[in-house]
Design an enzyme around this catalytic site. Structure first.
Site, PDB file in Angstrom:
ATOM      1  N   ARG A 138       0.845  -1.208   0.000  1.00 22.84           N
ATOM      2  CA  ARG A 138       0.000   0.000   0.000  1.00 22.84           C
ATOM      3  C   ARG A 138       0.880   1.259   0.000  1.00 22.84           C
ATOM      4  O   ARG A 138       0.610   2.210   0.739  1.00 22.84           O
ATOM      5  CB  ARG A 138      -0.933   0.002   1.213  1.00 22.84           C
ATOM      6  CG  ARG A 138      -2.252   0.729   0.994  1.00 22.84           C
ATOM      7  CD  ARG A 138      -2.931   1.120   2.298  1.00 22.84           C
ATOM      8  NE  ARG A 138      -4.295   1.554   2.076  1.00 22.84           N
ATOM      9  CZ  ARG A 138      -4.999   2.296   2.891  1.00 22.84           C
ATOM     10  NH1 ARG A 138      -4.498   2.723   4.024  1.00 22.84           N
ATOM     11  NH2 ARG A 138      -6.220   2.650   2.612  1.00 22.84           N
ATOM     12  N   LYS A 163      -8.625   5.588  16.404  1.00 21.90           N
ATOM     13  CA  LYS A 163      -8.676   4.312  15.668  1.00 21.90           C
ATOM     14  C   LYS A 163      -7.249   4.025  15.230  1.00 21.90           C
ATOM     15  O   LYS A 163      -6.652   4.821  14.504  1.00 21.90           O
ATOM     16  CB  LYS A 163      -9.607   4.455  14.458  1.00 21.90           C
ATOM     17  CG  LYS A 163      -9.700   3.208  13.586  1.00 21.90           C
ATOM     18  CD  LYS A 163     -10.734   3.421  12.480  1.00 21.90           C
ATOM     19  CE  LYS A 163     -10.739   2.307  11.458  1.00 21.90           C
ATOM     20  NZ  LYS A 163     -11.667   2.596  10.352  1.00 21.90           N
ATOM     21  N   TRP A 164      -6.676   2.936  15.719  1.00 19.61           N
ATOM     22  CA  TRP A 164      -5.258   2.614  15.517  1.00 19.61           C
ATOM     23  C   TRP A 164      -5.170   1.548  14.434  1.00 19.61           C
ATOM     24  O   TRP A 164      -5.423   0.384  14.686  1.00 19.61           O
ATOM     25  CB  TRP A 164      -4.682   2.116  16.836  1.00 19.61           C
ATOM     26  CG  TRP A 164      -3.218   1.862  16.882  1.00 19.61           C
ATOM     27  CD1 TRP A 164      -2.477   1.116  16.018  1.00 19.61           C
ATOM     28  CD2 TRP A 164      -2.312   2.339  17.881  1.00 19.61           C
ATOM     29  NE1 TRP A 164      -1.168   1.096  16.403  1.00 19.61           N
ATOM     30  CE2 TRP A 164      -1.034   1.833  17.545  1.00 19.61           C
ATOM     31  CE3 TRP A 164      -2.443   3.136  19.017  1.00 19.61           C
ATOM     32  CZ2 TRP A 164       0.096   2.094  18.321  1.00 19.61           C
ATOM     33  CZ3 TRP A 164      -1.319   3.384  19.787  1.00 19.61           C
ATOM     34  CH2 TRP A 164      -0.065   2.880  19.440  1.00 19.61           C
ATOM     35  N   ASP A 165      -4.802   1.960  13.250  1.00 19.53           N
ATOM     36  CA  ASP A 165      -4.853   1.078  12.083  1.00 19.53           C
ATOM     37  C   ASP A 165      -3.472   0.513  11.748  1.00 19.53           C
ATOM     38  O   ASP A 165      -2.431   0.980  12.263  1.00 19.53           O
ATOM     39  CB  ASP A 165      -5.395   1.904  10.897  1.00 19.53           C
ATOM     40  CG  ASP A 165      -6.065   1.059   9.829  1.00 19.53           C
ATOM     41  OD1 ASP A 165      -5.922  -0.167   9.853  1.00 19.53           O
ATOM     42  OD2 ASP A 165      -6.737   1.656   8.949  1.00 19.53           O
ATOM     43  N   ASN A 174      -1.922  -1.274   7.958  1.00 15.54           N
ATOM     44  CA  ASN A 174      -2.420  -1.697   6.653  1.00 15.54           C
ATOM     45  C   ASN A 174      -1.439  -2.455   5.768  1.00 15.54           C
ATOM     46  O   ASN A 174      -1.595  -2.477   4.547  1.00 15.54           O
ATOM     47  CB  ASN A 174      -2.971  -0.486   5.893  1.00 15.54           C
ATOM     48  CG  ASN A 174      -4.311  -0.057   6.462  1.00 15.54           C
ATOM     49  OD1 ASN A 174      -5.264  -0.808   6.435  1.00 15.54           O
ATOM     50  ND2 ASN A 174      -4.371   1.140   7.017  1.00 15.54           N
ATOM     51  N   CYS A 226      -7.388  -1.814  14.774  1.00 17.39           N
ATOM     52  CA  CYS A 226      -7.833  -2.086  13.417  1.00 17.39           C
ATOM     53  C   CYS A 226      -6.582  -2.486  12.637  1.00 17.39           C
ATOM     54  O   CYS A 226      -5.486  -2.020  12.943  1.00 17.39           O
ATOM     55  CB  CYS A 226      -8.432  -0.796  12.847  1.00 17.39           C
ATOM     56  SG  CYS A 226      -8.841  -0.893  11.102  1.00 17.39           S
ATOM     57  N   ASP A 268     -13.088  -5.021   7.385  1.00 14.62           N
ATOM     58  CA  ASP A 268     -13.439  -3.978   6.419  1.00 14.62           C
ATOM     59  C   ASP A 268     -14.685  -4.353   5.653  1.00 14.62           C
ATOM     60  O   ASP A 268     -15.230  -3.533   4.915  1.00 14.62           O
ATOM     61  CB  ASP A 268     -12.290  -3.770   5.422  1.00 14.62           C
ATOM     62  CG  ASP A 268     -11.278  -2.772   5.943  1.00 14.62           C
ATOM     63  OD1 ASP A 268     -11.547  -2.145   6.990  1.00 14.62           O
ATOM     64  OD2 ASP A 268     -10.216  -2.624   5.315  1.00 14.62           O
TER      65      ASP A 268
HETATM   66  C1  DGJ Z   1      -8.272   0.173   6.724  1.00 12.84           C
HETATM   67  C2  DGJ Z   1      -9.362   0.226   7.735  1.00 12.84           C
HETATM   68  O1  DGJ Z   1      -9.778  -1.051   8.070  1.00 12.84           O
HETATM   69  C3  DGJ Z   1     -10.493   1.101   7.219  1.00 12.84           C
HETATM   70  O2  DGJ Z   1     -11.563   1.091   8.110  1.00 12.84           O
HETATM   71  C4  DGJ Z   1      -9.967   2.486   7.011  1.00 12.84           C
HETATM   72  O3  DGJ Z   1      -9.617   3.053   8.241  1.00 12.84           O
HETATM   73  C5  DGJ Z   1      -8.778   2.459   6.059  1.00 12.84           C
HETATM   74  N1  DGJ Z   1      -7.783   1.508   6.465  1.00 12.84           N
HETATM   75  C6  DGJ Z   1      -8.143   3.804   5.954  1.00 12.84           C
HETATM   76  O4  DGJ Z   1      -7.006   3.803   5.222  1.00 12.84           O
END
Ligand code: DGJ
Length: 733
Positions: A444, A477-479, A481, A527, A549
């Site tokens: 990403r 919200k601690w993401d 990815n 998250c 998601d």
């Molecule tokens: C992945 C998360 O699961 C989504 O809810 C959202 O916050 C996106 N990232 C944002 O980039």
């Protein structure tokens, strides 16, 4: 609850009203496993339970007794290199190149309560009488290594918590190559395995299969616990199900690489191992240094999966989730992600917040895109200050307006990541986790920051704290990815590189700790591209996690049902989104979406300015209903009555602790024409109590005994179309 050591037989018995865990010191002074399961009220000398038999080819402990081989006895702490030729929990390499250890019992300590783990999340049970712990110390005959096996048992819970620590008292470095928290050897292999497996948008689906000879695994080598496997596994008797049969569950309180492994050997005994994955792990123990493994929560149920889940729910709700949020209702939130993605401006956000306030929402969450120069995933991770093109005057004005409306304010962060296109990377390229002269793989467009370094954690703490203070945040919200690759910490010595995976996890935990010390009321929602880090380690800091998601309500039935195997309703982030659904393109009614989201920490993920009058009215009613039943949902006992994995209908039930009220969720995905009346048998009620059951056009009285034996008749409750649901409340009458 008691932990008893009997000197004459040299055996330990940990027991409460539910379970017994029995082990003994073997003739070679190592710890042997005897029994884990339903409580045994009286035990004699357990020596007779050891499998001592001569087997060709197996190394034996001594020529004096050729029937005693580590290769076949059940053990508490299996170690590679001596005579146990199965896969083991521990492995060491000494400076001589040898792998051989010979740990022998030295002493033990039994104490009230439970100690916290250094630097790691753990079950909290410090109150006297709630828990008792046993620490058994063993020393290696050939080195100065000291091994401490750690056990905790709690009153009335069918559960044992296990971990170990290892200390190097010698002056030579020792490498710890494998440090799995638990080894549990079982006398037979007549089980099915259950794992929570998945992928992005289909997390934690329940997978069940009969054990076979050899090795079967749940694992992650992704640097986080993963979409693919949750750090959990269970063994269930083949005739077992939701409400019957013996089950042993194992859940690891950890958020990084893990291994949950079952090995059935050629004599049909079963070994379960669980802990940090040994691949990519090599921990150098210098003089006086020690290593602590994360905890595994081992649950025994004699009444199937539901009872196992209920134990996990109680223990996690009461002893893992932070006290501030324990059993506390959660704010109903609206998140702008699916409403705007990264394409928003301040007035759009204010319009969403204003309309959401009208509906009864408590918290407005601004998702990805508010910082640095972030307008797409290609840039700015690490630049945690307001995006000047979207917020020319900073976040304060937006925050002020949101608070004026009477809403709380929350923001999205992805603290562990950095974009190459960022000021942070330009200033600190060496903070990126990768070898500077080797190729690296983007995910990403982004990379991991090296959270094994203290200065990186300190920087993030400073930047995130400033935003929390400046924007007066109640929630983050601690993401996360992407998964880890090319894990290499720049500037560290070669023999430290095997410590980096684990140290980044510890750094991430430390960042949570620092922030929560400074902002103790902050609500963190974890998250990771949905639910790729939904694990007990995160739950310790973040009392709720975004389950997926995939916000499609039909798919969520499976995701939430699978998640509930281990995790309580209070931990599941469940939101209502717009239709057609953004992931599946499916149309389902607002009612169906709301009814599914009710069984979790409720919220909305849509543009509330676009709602019709009738939708607004329906959402207002949904919110006030959810607020009225949240205490029951979070405190009560949860039952999975019918499974989305085995049929068209899903049924969930929550019954209050005093059994005076309850709530039933019934969901049918596909319409079936001309069906008869079917019965749903409820659980956990008082037999002779009269309960009144109510939903929209329905009110009926039943005795608990009727509901549990004859069942609740359903058919007329539904209108005829796909994706139908109803939520029925019940109160004592
Ligand atoms: C992945 C998360 O699961 C989504 O809810 C959202 O916050 C996106 N990232 C944002 O980039």
């Amino acid at each position: 609850m008691a932990i008893i050591y009997e000197e004459a037989t040299r055996q330990f018995h940990l027991s409460n009203n539910e379970i017994s865990y029995i082990m003994r010191i073997m003739p070679n002074e190592q710890l042997g496993q005897i029994y884990f399961g339903k409580r045994v009220s009286d035990i004699g000398n357990t020596e007779k339970y050891f499998e001592t038999i001569y087997r060709d080819m197996s190394p034996v402990v001594s020529q004096d007794d050729i029937s005693f081989s580590l290769d076949q006895v059940k053990q508490e702490c299996s170690v590679f290199g001596k005579g146990d030729l199965r896969q083991t929990a521990m492995a060491f390499t000494f400076s001589s190149g040898s792998h051989v250890t010979d740990f022998r019992y030295v002493s033990h300590e039994i104490f009230e309560g439970k100690k916290a783990l250094p630097e790691m999340p753990a079950i909290v049970a410090d109150r006297r009488k709630a828990a008792q712990s046993l620490w058994i110390t063993l020393k290696d005959k050939h080195s100065q290594l000291e091994l401490t096996l750690q056990y905790t048992i709690m009153a009335d819970e069918g559960m044992i918590i296990r971990s170990f620590s290892i200390l190097n008292n010698g002056s030579d470095n020792v490498e710890l190559d494998s440090a799995l928290s638990v080894n549990l050897d079982l006398p037979d292999s007549n089980y099915d395995a259950i794992m929570l497996t998945g992928a992005w948008c289909r997390e934690r689906h329940v997978e069940r299969f009969p054990l076979h000879r050899g090795i079967q695994q749940a694992y992650s080598l992704r640097g986080h616990s993963s979409h693919q496997y949750n750090p959990f596994l269970a063994l269930i008797r083949p005739d077992g199900g939701e409400h019957q049969g013996e089950v042993i569950g194992m859940s690891l309180i950890y958020s990084g690489n893990f291994l949950g492994q079952v090995e059935v050997d050629n004599y049909d005994t079963t070994r379960i191992l669980m802990g940090i994955h040994p691949t990519g792990f090599a921990w150098t123990l210098k003089e006086k240094e020690s290593f602590q493994t994360p905890e595994v929560v081992i649950v025994y149920s004699d009444q199937g999966l539901n009872k196992m889940s209920q134990t996990y729910h109680r223990v996690f709700n009461n002893h893992l989730i932070r006290e501030t949020w324990r059993k506390r209702e959660r704010p109903i939130l609206i998140n702008n992600w699916e409403a705007t993605y990264m394409d928003f401006n301040e007035s759009q956000l204010i319009a969403i917040a204003e309309s959401a306030k009208e509906l009864g929402v408590d918290l407005f969450v601004l998702d990805d895109g508010w910082f640095g120069k972030r307008n797409s995933p290609q840039s700015s991770l690490g630049d945690w200050w307001p995006n000047p093109s979207k917020f020319p005057d900073g976040l304060e004005r937006l925050s002020k307006r949101i608070h004026e409306l009477g809403l709380q304010f929350g923001l999205w962060f992805e603290p562990e990541m950095v974009s190459i296109e960022s000021d942070l990377y330009r200033r600190h390229p060496d903070w990126l986790l990768s070898h500077p002269s080797m190729t690296r793989s983007p995910g990403r467009y982004q990379y991991y920051l090296d959270l094994s370094k203290k200065e990186v954690v300190d920087y993030l703490y400073k930047k995130i704290s400033l935003i929390i203070e400046g924007a007066n945040l109640s929630y983050i919200k601690w993401d996360l990815n992407r998964s880890m690759s090319e894990v290499y910490s720049q500037g560290r010595l070669p023999d430290e590189q095997g410590m980096v995976y684990h140290k980044t996890v510890l750094g991430m935990y430390r960042l949570h700790d620092l922030l929560l010390q400074k902002f103790p009321d902050l609500l963190i929602e974890s998250c990771a591209s949905g639910g790729a880090r939904f694990d007990p380690g995160m739950l310790y800091y973040a009392p709720q996690g975004w389950v997926s998601d995939n916000t499609d309500a039909v798919d969520r039935l499976k995701i939430q049902a699978g998640t509930s195997l281990v995790y309580p309703l209070s931990s599941m982030g469940t939101h209502v989104s717009a239709v057609p659904n953004h992931q599946t393109n499916r149309l389902s009614s607002l009612k169906f979406r709301g009814d599914v989201a009710t069984f979790g920490t409720f919220g909305y993920e849509l543009d509330s300015t676009l709602l019709t009058n009738s939708e607004q009215k329906e959402i207002k009613a949904q919110i006030s209903f959810v607020k009225s039943i949240q205490p029951l949902l979070f405190d009560g006992t949860f039952y999975r009555l019918e499974s989305p994995f085995s049929g068209n209908r899903t049924v969930w039930l929550v019954v209050s602790e005093d059994q005076t009220e309850g709530v039933i969720g019934i969901y049918r995905t596909l319409n079936q024409v001309n069906q008869g009346i079917s019965m749903i048998k409820l659980k956990g009620l008082k037999e002779s109590t009269c309960y009144e059951l109510t939903c929209e056009n329905y009110r009926e009285r039943f005795y608990g005994s009727e509901l549990m034996t004859i069942g609740l008749p359903v058919s007329g409750l539904f209108q005829e179309s796909d994706f139908l649901s109803t939520i029925i409340t019940m109160v004592e009458c």
